[in-house]
Design an enzyme around this catalytic site. Structure first.
Site, PDB file in Angstrom:
ATOM      1  N   LYS A  13      28.356  46.728  34.927  1.00 14.35           N
ATOM      2  CA  LYS A  13      27.187  47.176  36.108  1.00 14.35           C
ATOM      3  C   LYS A  13      27.309  48.111  36.658  1.00 14.35           C
ATOM      4  O   LYS A  13      26.245  48.915  36.802  1.00 14.35           O
ATOM      5  CB  LYS A  13      28.249  45.492  37.034  1.00 14.35           C
ATOM      6  CG  LYS A  13      27.744  44.394  37.380  1.00 14.35           C
ATOM      7  CD  LYS A  13      28.939  44.139  39.054  1.00 14.35           C
ATOM      8  CE  LYS A  13      29.931  44.427  38.664  1.00 14.35           C
ATOM      9  NZ  LYS A  13      31.118  43.895  37.629  1.00 14.35           N
ATOM     10  N   ARG A  88      32.581  40.978  46.838  1.00 13.26           N
ATOM     11  CA  ARG A  88      32.908  40.308  45.612  1.00 13.26           C
ATOM     12  C   ARG A  88      33.067  38.742  46.165  1.00 13.26           C
ATOM     13  O   ARG A  88      33.799  37.125  45.455  1.00 13.26           O
ATOM     14  CB  ARG A  88      34.575  40.597  45.385  1.00 13.26           C
ATOM     15  CG  ARG A  88      34.058  41.802  44.226  1.00 13.26           C
ATOM     16  CD  ARG A  88      33.540  41.627  43.032  1.00 13.26           C
ATOM     17  NE  ARG A  88      34.759  41.751  41.505  1.00 13.26           N
ATOM     18  CZ  ARG A  88      35.341  43.505  41.524  1.00 13.26           C
ATOM     19  NH1 ARG A  88      34.710  44.071  41.821  1.00 13.26           N
ATOM     20  NH2 ARG A  88      36.342  43.658  40.560  1.00 13.26           N
ATOM     21  N   ARG A 127      37.658  47.780  24.814  1.00  8.35           N
ATOM     22  CA  ARG A 127      37.159  49.053  26.337  1.00  8.35           C
ATOM     23  C   ARG A 127      38.159  49.858  26.576  1.00  8.35           C
ATOM     24  O   ARG A 127      39.562  49.492  26.691  1.00  8.35           O
ATOM     25  CB  ARG A 127      36.727  48.016  27.353  1.00  8.35           C
ATOM     26  CG  ARG A 127      36.242  49.554  28.414  1.00  8.35           C
ATOM     27  CD  ARG A 127      34.900  48.739  29.032  1.00  8.35           C
ATOM     28  NE  ARG A 127      35.933  48.176  30.345  1.00  8.35           N
ATOM     29  CZ  ARG A 127      35.559  48.324  31.574  1.00  8.35           C
ATOM     30  NH1 ARG A 127      33.318  48.140  31.744  1.00  8.35           N
ATOM     31  NH2 ARG A 127      35.294  47.787  32.958  1.00  8.35           N
ATOM     32  N   ARG A 162      43.277  50.508  30.124  1.00  8.63           N
ATOM     33  CA  ARG A 162      43.321  49.949  31.488  1.00  8.63           C
ATOM     34  C   ARG A 162      44.558  48.742  32.233  1.00  8.63           C
ATOM     35  O   ARG A 162      44.810  47.914  31.016  1.00  8.63           O
ATOM     36  CB  ARG A 162      42.137  49.757  32.682  1.00  8.63           C
ATOM     37  CG  ARG A 162      41.718  51.111  33.174  1.00  8.63           C
ATOM     38  CD  ARG A 162      40.316  50.858  33.666  1.00  8.63           C
ATOM     39  NE  ARG A 162      39.799  49.877  34.257  1.00  8.63           N
ATOM     40  CZ  ARG A 162      38.725  48.743  34.658  1.00  8.63           C
ATOM     41  NH1 ARG A 162      38.099  49.906  35.189  1.00  8.63           N
ATOM     42  NH2 ARG A 162      38.605  47.947  35.660  1.00  8.63           N
ATOM     43  N   ARG A 173      41.860  37.903  35.658  1.00  6.06           N
ATOM     44  CA  ARG A 173      39.907  37.821  36.298  1.00  6.06           C
ATOM     45  C   ARG A 173      38.652  38.242  36.313  1.00  6.06           C
ATOM     46  O   ARG A 173      37.683  37.751  37.129  1.00  6.06           O
ATOM     47  CB  ARG A 173      39.619  40.250  36.008  1.00  6.06           C
ATOM     48  CG  ARG A 173      40.912  41.335  36.867  1.00  6.06           C
ATOM     49  CD  ARG A 173      40.495  42.712  35.783  1.00  6.06           C
ATOM     50  NE  ARG A 173      39.458  42.976  36.098  1.00  6.06           N
ATOM     51  CZ  ARG A 173      38.997  44.196  34.923  1.00  6.06           C
ATOM     52  NH1 ARG A 173      39.447  44.672  33.604  1.00  6.06           N
ATOM     53  NH2 ARG A 173      37.847  44.837  35.075  1.00  6.06           N
TER      54      ARG A 173
HETATM   55  P1  AMP Z   1      36.067  46.609  39.044  1.00  2.81           P
HETATM   56  O1  AMP Z   1      36.735  48.012  38.314  1.00  2.81           O
HETATM   57  O2  AMP Z   1      35.350  46.120  39.783  1.00  2.81           O
HETATM   58  O3  AMP Z   1      36.534  45.143  38.317  1.00  2.81           O
HETATM   59  O4  AMP Z   1      37.544  46.280  39.696  1.00  2.81           O
HETATM   60  C1  AMP Z   1      38.935  46.467  40.001  1.00  2.81           C
HETATM   61  C2  AMP Z   1      39.303  45.923  40.909  1.00  2.81           C
HETATM   62  O5  AMP Z   1      39.287  46.437  42.099  1.00  2.81           O
HETATM   63  C3  AMP Z   1      39.744  45.238  40.633  1.00  2.81           C
HETATM   64  O6  AMP Z   1      39.639  43.557  39.781  1.00  2.81           O
HETATM   65  C4  AMP Z   1      39.557  44.563  41.526  1.00  2.81           C
HETATM   66  O7  AMP Z   1      41.556  43.978  42.437  1.00  2.81           O
HETATM   67  C5  AMP Z   1      39.512  45.233  43.132  1.00  2.81           C
HETATM   68  N1  AMP Z   1      38.266  45.407  43.718  1.00  2.81           N
HETATM   69  C6  AMP Z   1      36.556  45.887  43.792  1.00  2.81           C
HETATM   70  N2  AMP Z   1      35.920  45.829  44.088  1.00  2.81           N
HETATM   71  C7  AMP Z   1      36.228  44.742  44.804  1.00  2.81           C
HETATM   72  C8  AMP Z   1      35.944  43.807  46.205  1.00  2.81           C
HETATM   73  N3  AMP Z   1      34.597  44.219  46.525  1.00  2.81           N
HETATM   74  N4  AMP Z   1      37.043  43.592  46.644  1.00  2.81           N
HETATM   75  C9  AMP Z   1      38.111  42.881  46.279  1.00  2.81           C
HETATM   76  N5  AMP Z   1      38.892  43.245  45.440  1.00  2.81           N
HETATM   77  C10 AMP Z   1      37.977  44.171  44.945  1.00  2.81           C
END
Ligand code: AMP
Length: 215
Positions: A13, A88, A127, A162, A173
């Site tokens: 994304k 999400r 990654r 990370r 996740r």
């Molecule tokens: P990402 O980089 O988008 O995978 O986000 C990393 C982490 O941030 C996720 O595993 C969640 O813990 C949190 N996160 C990001 N976006 C959201 C969202 N829209 N709702 C809830 N948690 C989020």
């Protein structure tokens, strides 16, 4: 353009969003990036979000909606935006629908980046990210390694895995995604303007968006 990008963690994304911003000056809105910046800054929101993120769980909807209500009203969103990692959950999608109606914003399309699970798992485990908050360049130990092992090509800082990209957090996740986020596909199929794009490359997605939006 005003586009929502759906897809599992590791579907690409963020990469797709960056490629699309270059087309028309729309901004990428990544809730994950905003939250990571809040954690680094040690803000109230960052302190509340940190434990959820480390464990690979979702941050509570109310915190995300407050954050997004502010973000969508910033001046740079007028030209257009790409929602990356938001919504999400179904409650976030319902709240977003109300928020967009209130702000009189119409989305052009909702895209699901549909990448096979094996490709996703492999991508996430391999990654690496530059530890320098101002750089955050992304590498892959197999397909895009740093020139010098463990050192960022761009800024010379250490390149790390990370916290939420360890095997345990990745598996958490992906289960969170299946339980809470995957139902958004059916939700947006019913809402309309939805397009599923089966792919293994981000360029395929960009091509499909260009075609659909006539860019
Ligand atoms: P990402 O980089 O988008 O995978 O986000 C990393 C982490 O941030 C996720 O595993 C969640 O813990 C949190 N996160 C990001 N976006 C959201 C969202 N829209 N709702 C809830 N948690 C989020």
């Amino acid at each position: 353009m005003k586009v929502m990008l759906l897809g599992a963690p590791g579907a690409g994304k963020g990469t797709v969003a960056k490629l699309l911003t270059a087309l028309d000056g729309s901004v990428q809105i990544s809730t994950g990036d905003i939250l990571r910046a809040e954690v680094r800054a040690g803000s109230d929101l960052g302190k509340k979000a940190e434990a959820f993120m480390k464990a690979g769980d979702l941050v509570p909807d109310s915190l995300i909606m407050d954050m997004m209500e502010k973000r969508l009203q910033a001046d740079d969103c007028r030209q257009g935006f790409l929602l990356d990692g938001f919504p999400r959950t179904i409650p976030q999608a319902e709240a977003l629908k109300k928020l967009l109606a209130k702000l009189k914003i119409d989305l052009d399309m909702v895209i699901n980046i549909d990448v096979p699970r094996e490709v996703i798992l492999d991508r996430l485990c391999t990654r690496r990210t530059c530890a320098n908050a101002n750089c955050q360049a992304i590498y892959n130990v197999k397909s895009n390694p740093t020139k010098k092992e463990g050192i960022c090509d761009k800024c010379g800082s250490p390149v790390i895995q990370r916290d939420d990209e360890t095997e345990a957090a990745i598996s958490q996740r992906l289960s969170t995604y299946n339980a809470k986020t995957a139902p958004l596909i059916g939700y947006y199929e019913r809402e309309g303007k939805f397009r599923n794009i089966p792919c293994t490359s981000s360029d395929d997605v960009v091509k499909a968006v260009k075609e659909t939006l006539g860019l």
